[in-house]
Design an enzyme around this catalytic site. Structure first.
Site, mmCIF file in Angstrom:
data_model
loop_
_atom_site.group_PDB
_atom_site.id
_atom_site.type_symbol
_atom_site.label_atom_id
_atom_site.label_comp_id
_atom_site.label_asym_id
_atom_site.label_seq_id
_atom_site.Cartn_x
_atom_site.Cartn_y
_atom_site.Cartn_z
ATOM 1 N N GLY A 293 36.603 26.561 69.255
ATOM 2 C CA GLY A 293 37.702 25.644 68.980
ATOM 3 C C GLY A 293 38.615 25.423 70.161
ATOM 4 O O GLY A 293 39.515 24.574 70.099
ATOM 5 N N SER B 137 34.407 32.841 83.072
ATOM 6 C CA SER B 137 35.379 33.664 83.786
ATOM 7 C C SER B 137 36.431 32.754 84.427
ATOM 8 O O SER B 137 36.588 31.597 84.035
ATOM 9 C CB SER B 137 34.680 34.541 84.814
ATOM 10 O OG SER B 137 35.584 35.480 85.352
ATOM 11 N N HIS C 30 38.278 32.462 66.127
ATOM 12 C CA HIS C 30 39.224 33.246 65.328
ATOM 13 C C HIS C 30 40.220 32.349 64.611
ATOM 14 O O HIS C 30 40.744 32.690 63.556
ATOM 15 C CB HIS C 30 39.963 34.230 66.236
ATOM 16 C CG HIS C 30 40.712 35.281 65.487
ATOM 17 N ND1 HIS C 30 41.852 35.874 65.965
ATOM 18 C CD2 HIS C 30 40.478 35.844 64.275
ATOM 19 C CE1 HIS C 30 42.286 36.763 65.086
ATOM 20 N NE2 HIS C 30 41.472 36.764 64.053
ATOM 21 N N GLU D 76 51.830 36.071 88.562
ATOM 22 C CA GLU D 76 51.314 34.876 89.229
ATOM 23 C C GLU D 76 51.135 35.092 90.730
ATOM 24 O O GLU D 76 51.848 35.886 91.349
ATOM 25 C CB GLU D 76 52.255 33.688 89.008
ATOM 26 C CG GLU D 76 52.134 33.043 87.646
ATOM 27 C CD GLU D 76 52.895 31.735 87.568
ATOM 28 O OE1 GLU D 76 52.402 30.815 86.897
ATOM 29 O OE2 GLU D 76 53.990 31.644 88.156
ATOM 30 N N LYS E 272 39.481 39.973 83.017
ATOM 31 C CA LYS E 272 38.337 39.074 83.200
ATOM 32 C C LYS E 272 37.394 39.620 84.275
ATOM 33 O O LYS E 272 36.169 39.474 84.162
ATOM 34 C CB LYS E 272 38.809 37.663 83.574
ATOM 35 C CG LYS E 272 39.555 36.944 82.469
ATOM 36 C CD LYS E 272 38.708 36.727 81.218
ATOM 37 C CE LYS E 272 37.734 35.589 81.358
ATOM 38 N NZ LYS E 272 36.986 35.344 80.101
ATOM 39 N N LYS F 56 41.142 33.707 88.589
ATOM 40 C CA LYS F 56 42.184 34.744 88.547
ATOM 41 C C LYS F 56 41.587 36.150 88.522
ATOM 42 O O LYS F 56 42.311 37.138 88.618
ATOM 43 C CB LYS F 56 43.089 34.511 87.344
ATOM 44 C CG LYS F 56 43.898 33.220 87.467
ATOM 45 C CD LYS F 56 44.642 32.878 86.195
ATOM 46 C CE LYS F 56 45.456 31.603 86.390
ATOM 47 N NZ LYS F 56 44.643 30.421 86.744
ATOM 48 N N ASN G 139 41.668 26.133 87.403
ATOM 49 C CA ASN G 139 42.392 25.495 86.310
ATOM 50 C C ASN G 139 41.662 24.247 85.818
ATOM 51 O O ASN G 139 41.056 23.522 86.595
ATOM 52 C CB ASN G 139 43.801 25.102 86.772
ATOM 53 C CG ASN G 139 44.644 26.315 87.097
ATOM 54 O OD1 ASN G 139 45.328 26.846 86.245
ATOM 55 N ND2 ASN G 139 44.575 26.774 88.339
ATOM 56 N N VAL G 140 41.763 24.033 84.522
ATOM 57 C CA VAL G 140 41.103 22.891 83.899
ATOM 58 C C VAL G 140 42.162 21.927 83.380
ATOM 59 O O VAL G 140 43.006 22.299 82.570
ATOM 60 C CB VAL G 140 40.193 23.348 82.746
ATOM 61 C CG1 VAL G 140 39.518 22.155 82.112
ATOM 62 C CG2 VAL G 140 39.156 24.330 83.251
ATOM 63 N N ILE H 260 36.175 38.405 67.827
ATOM 64 C CA ILE H 260 35.217 39.089 68.706
ATOM 65 C C ILE H 260 35.560 40.567 68.879
ATOM 66 O O ILE H 260 34.723 41.351 69.329
ATOM 67 C CB ILE H 260 35.106 38.406 70.089
ATOM 68 C CG1 ILE H 260 36.457 38.381 70.802
ATOM 69 C CG2 ILE H 260 34.540 36.992 69.947
ATOM 70 C CD1 ILE H 260 36.382 37.891 72.249
#
Length: 605
Positions: A286, A403, A310, A538, A418, A406, A443-444, A339
């Site tokens: 999702g 992954s 979830h 960050e 990760k 980061k 980043n996406v 999970i």
């Protein structure tokens, strides 16, 4: 006014026009003629009266909505009038053995003038009324005076409640310069856009050239956005031709439209061999990446798509979408599961026995995980362990974990977990029939954790846009591109590889904020940018590979492979046994040391 009354009014009006046209023509040519005593004239009037109403009915002059009258309606009028005149000519030949050509030519002209005028005056009156009432229209510049651009202008002019006023066209065609289309002038070429925008007080630009190549569109979009005026586009020509979208479905320009990344070319045969008629399980189905993987997998007609997540609402949405998108040969199975629930994950694997698993479920928010390190460990480490071991036990053919960049030299919990998850995948790959791999990218754009939705919300409220640091830099990729490369990487997996996606050039976050401000139609002095300081965990700059991981092996266009050293099984087991017994501070310290390649055994001790 009812439809019946409206048709009656048109019938009476046309009857008067028909009679007037014939009498007027005779009086123009024969001013001293007593028209009431002329047998041929009376018969001509009767004939044209009957013929007109017949052909008016034949060509639908009483069925058309004249508010939207155009060339098609004018053609119908000309046909009806012309055939009416031909009917009179035949009558005159039969009765008088002669044709009053000049009379009929003038009658034809007067007839068309008054019939057409009566129809088009209605549209003109309504247009004038709308212009007076609609004073708050945005002055709009249309880039492209071809078929698509003229369709956009026509649609804007037809729209009764339009809020956009087409001021002019832009087109590089020399023959169109200074010409008018639907009363809208071609003001200049693309190179002149900045000065034309300023001179004409343009408030909106619509790019209406769907046939442009991606690179040409990027150049044009940058010119338009650079004016500081909000810019929109119409759909691609493929979407228009297939009926997926219509030309009037105008869309906002997105930041990803300015990235300039080349289209991904996939090995469709290899992907089809891996997915077609197979059982595919996606964890985190999702989420932003998980749901896009579902969409792209569905194109290859797998036997089953198992949607595991979830969140009840997110799985409901992707399940509903997939049932409309997937082929009738594909069974869609929605599963609500955590999970972290090891027995439940093993049970699901045993029941459905998937052939391929894409593991996208994870906690990804860096500052949030700094405050909740134990949850990051339980989900990103133990959750991955559960899914991966269950996949190995039932003999899944291929397992791909999503992954992140980061995970490279991480100063934060999210990245460290990760990286640990990557090590788990590498360890399980040893002497395994399952082909394990991890895919690492940055980043996406548009994902739930992306900064873009936050910036857009801040701009909508009038600002300021909050950026942590003026030097903050990130790699960006679109959701569809990242997802397609993840699927492609699955076909390349053999023995625990860490695949790294080519993210292109890094982008300064402050420049991203400035671009989004301009894309929203504001200047930077209207929407301020506020620097808030780096948040917990960050980094200023993200990396895709450690120095000792770098190798120049390009296994597929835009996919690299990194050489990364896994932890041995004994150390891994000891860490997993003891990790959740640590308090938050010690847990964070242990994870960061492991992820940054300090001695594993010294960490355990």
């Amino acid at each position: 006014m009812t439809v019946k009354k409206w048709k009656t009014l048109l019938f009476v009006l046309d009857s008067f026009i028909v009679a007037f046209s014939m009498f007027a023509s005779y009086l123009i040519l024969y001013p001293y003629l007593n028209v009431l005593t002329e047998k041929v004239l009376i018969l001509s009037v009767i004939t044209i009266f009957l013929a007109h109403h017949f052909f008016a009915w034949r060509y639908g002059l009483y069925r058309k909505v004249w508010l939207y009258a155009s060339i098609g309606e004018l053609t119908s009028i000309v046909r009806a009038v012309t055939y009416s005149i031909i009917s009179v000519m035949l009558m005159q030949v039969i009765v008088n053995q002669d044709i009053y050509v000049r009379v009929l030519v003038i009658t034809w002209m007067v007839h068309i003038l008054f019939i057409g005028g009566s129809r088009f005056s209605w549209r003109l009156a309504v247009d004038l009324k709308k212009r007076k009432l609609n004073l708050k229209t945005k002055r709009t510049l249309i880039v492209g005076a071809g078929a698509a651009g003229t369709m956009v202008v026509r649609q804007l002019l037809r729209n009764q409640d339009r809020q956009l006023q087409p001021v002019g066209f832009i087109d590089d065609n020399l023959f169109k310069q200074n010409l008018e289309i639907y009363g809208v002038e071609v003001l200049g070429k693309i190179i002149n856009i900045p000065e034309i925008v300023e001179r004409n007080k343009i408030e909106l630009i619509i790019i209406a050239i769907p046939s442009l190549s991606k690179q040409e569109m990027i150049v044009l979009t940058k010119i338009c956005v650079g004016t500081g005026v909000k810019t929109q586009t119409i759909p691609r020509i493929e979407d228009i031709m297939t009926g997926k979208l219509s030309v009037n479905e105008i869309q906002d320009v997105r930041f990803e439209d300015l990235l300039g990344r080349e289209e991904v070319r996939l090995d469709m045969l290899a992907i089809a061999n891996q997915l077609t008629n197979k059982k595919i399980l996606i964890t985190g189905a999702g989420g932003s990446i998980g749901s896009e993987i579902c969409r792209q997998v569905a194109r290859f007609e797998p036997k089953e798509i198992i949607l595991l997540g979830h969140g009840e609402n997110s799985i409901y949405k992707i399940d509903l979408e997939m049932r409309n998108l997937a082929s009738s040969n594909t069974k869609v199975i929605p599963i609500i599961a955590d999970i972290q629930d090891r027995s439940r994950i093993f049970e699901i694997m045993e029941i459905y026995k998937p052939d391929v698993v894409y593991h996208a479920a994870a906690h990804k928010h860096v500052p949030l995980m700094e405050f909740n390190p134990r949850e990051a460990v339980k989900n990103n480490i133990y959750g991955t362990l559960n899914v991966a071991e269950a996949a190995k036990e039932i003999g899944v053919s291929c397992f791909v974990m999503i992954s992140t960049d980061k995970a490279v030299n991480p100063p934060n919990i999210m990245g460290a977990t990760k990286r640990f998850a990557e090590m788990i995948i590498q360890n399980l790959a040893v002497n395994s029939k399952t082909h394990f791999a991890a895919v690492r990218f940055g980043n996406v754009l548009g994902s739930s954790g992306s900064v873009v939705p936050l910036f857009k919300a801040q701009i909508a409220k009038g600002g300021p846009v909050t950026v942590t640091d003026p030097e903050m830099t990130r790699y960006f990729m679109t959701i569809p591109e990242a997802s397609s490369l993840v699927i492609q990487a699955g076909t390349l997996a053999t023995n625990g590889e860490i695949f790294v996606l080519d993210m292109g050039e890094p982008v300064k976050i402050v420049n991203l904020a400035k671009s989004l401000i301009r894309l929203s139609g504001y200047q930077e002095d209207e929407i301020g940018i506020e620097f808030t300081g780096i948040r917990p965990g960050e980094k200023l700059f993200e990396e895709l590979l450690n120095e000792d991981e770098i190798q120049n092996e390009h296994v597929f266009p835009k996919i690299y492979i990194g050489k990364s050293t896994p932890i041995n099984n004994i150390d891994m087991k000891n860490l997993l046994d003891k990790m959740l017994d640590l308090n938050n501070e010690n847990l964070k310290d242990v994870l960061l040391k492991i992820a940054n390649k300090q001695s594993f055994r010294s960490v355990i001790q």
